[in-house]
Design an enzyme around this catalytic site. Sequence first.
Site, PDB file in Angstrom:
ATOM      1  N   HIS A  35       1.071  -1.274  -0.320  1.00  0.00           N
ATOM      2  CA  HIS A  35       0.231  -0.280   0.168  1.00  0.00           C
ATOM      3  C   HIS A  35       1.102   0.985  -0.003  1.00  0.00           C
ATOM      4  O   HIS A  35       1.625   1.516   0.685  1.00  0.00           O
ATOM      5  CB  HIS A  35      -1.099  -0.069   0.947  1.00  0.00           C
ATOM      6  CG  HIS A  35      -1.961   1.098   1.389  1.00  0.00           C
ATOM      7  ND1 HIS A  35      -2.767   0.994   1.029  1.00  0.00           N
ATOM      8  CD2 HIS A  35      -1.829   2.402   1.507  1.00  0.00           C
ATOM      9  CE1 HIS A  35      -3.964   1.861   0.454  1.00  0.00           C
ATOM     10  NE2 HIS A  35      -2.897   3.290   1.428  1.00  0.00           N
ATOM     11  N   CYS A  36       1.146   1.957  -1.303  1.00  0.00           N
ATOM     12  CA  CYS A  36       1.670   3.485  -0.965  1.00  0.00           C
ATOM     13  C   CYS A  36       1.091   4.092  -0.367  1.00  0.00           C
ATOM     14  O   CYS A  36      -0.356   4.728  -1.170  1.00  0.00           O
ATOM     15  CB  CYS A  36       1.826   3.414  -2.496  1.00  0.00           C
ATOM     16  SG  CYS A  36       3.379   4.907  -2.481  1.00  0.00           S
ATOM     17  N   VAL A  37       1.996   4.745   0.592  1.00  0.00           N
ATOM     18  CA  VAL A  37       1.050   6.177   1.276  1.00  0.00           C
ATOM     19  C   VAL A  37       0.937   7.429   0.334  1.00  0.00           C
ATOM     20  O   VAL A  37       0.406   8.023  -0.060  1.00  0.00           O
ATOM     21  CB  VAL A  37       1.496   6.449   2.322  1.00  0.00           C
ATOM     22  CG1 VAL A  37       1.060   7.432   3.094  1.00  0.00           C
ATOM     23  CG2 VAL A  37       1.992   4.911   3.354  1.00  0.00           C
TER      24      VAL A  37
ATOM     25  N   GLY B 216      -1.344   6.841  -1.807  1.00  0.00           N
ATOM     26  CA  GLY B 216      -2.775   6.808  -1.322  1.00  0.00           C
ATOM     27  C   GLY B 216      -4.250   5.702  -1.959  1.00  0.00           C
ATOM     28  O   GLY B 216      -5.082   6.225  -1.361  1.00  0.00           O
TER      29      GLY B 216
END
Length: 351
Positions: free
Chosen positions: A198-200, A203
């Site tokens: 999950h790439c912050v 998003g």
Amino acid sequence: MKMMMLGMCRPVRDAWNLASERCNRSFHCFADSDRRTNWGLKFSLVAVHLIFVGALFLFDVDLIQNTKKEPWYTAAYLLLFVATLVQYLFTSGSSPGYAIDAMRATNDSQAIFTKKSTPSKQPALSKNRGLPISVEASNMGRTIPGMANTPWTKLVMEMYPPGSNIRSLTCSYCNIVQPPRTKHCYDCEKCVLQFDHHCVWLGTCIGQKNHCRFWWFIFEETILCIWTGVFYISYLRSNFTRGWWKDAIIIFFLAILSICLVFLLLLLLFHSYLILTNQTTYELVRRRRISYLRSVPERVYPFSKGICRNVYNFCCDCSGMYSMERLPSAQELEARSRPYTCCDVLSCRCC
């Protein structure tokens, strides 16, 4: 005095709440705090890009003069800049490939085929949103006692070894049977096919449907950082008279750009390695915690089909297809763990 100040602030607060409520009604994307955070992050990253590139044209007089003489060079740089931002927005707004969507497509396609009374063949084409389902050849037709009588459950259980427990493969949050390489994301609150991470910054999750876009975004961002750094160094080496504060700003930007470039290069090399071996970040980092990968030797890539085919499936495969891979058999794992020989090199076994 204090009561008077409170009385004056109350109308302002009420007007602000009313304006916020109307804004949320008109723009639903701002009604959710998570969506507001994502949009704020996107706006901040785009603004950072504009600041780093805008400083060049604001301070570098030599760049402006060269642009007048050779406009194609600056035009190519600006084209890369725009393409990088567009790729970022497309990747951040793309779906990683949710298992719930694949399940609906499978069940709907099976219902259509049942009505038409036509034999099911692989790949099964789904008419739900035009998304077909592609499943690798396996021992189709095998039934497992006690499993739910749904097309999705039958399809998924045929990817696991005989005797697999359906309860251990069912997500307790989404309440669906997870295919191999699927993981529930607690940020997206959905199960993601071929989950990577999950790439912050984006998003969103990186999975089967947007991993290719993510790699191209990293590649374009890396080239843009290198090109911008070359412009910064050329500016600092020029002999034009300028203020010291301009040099300080450019040096500060160059230091930040260098740190970002090192991070992007490492990330690009890491994901290139994952593509060549058909792995994901989650499978590589959490290999011992994934039940069906614990017995696989460390240097064996269970889902790899050779470098050339891995790259082809990653880059050139149909973007509208959910491709689910079955677990390799013991014979296949044994063949892949066999050391390479001269005959294997000549026969391009690694490809």
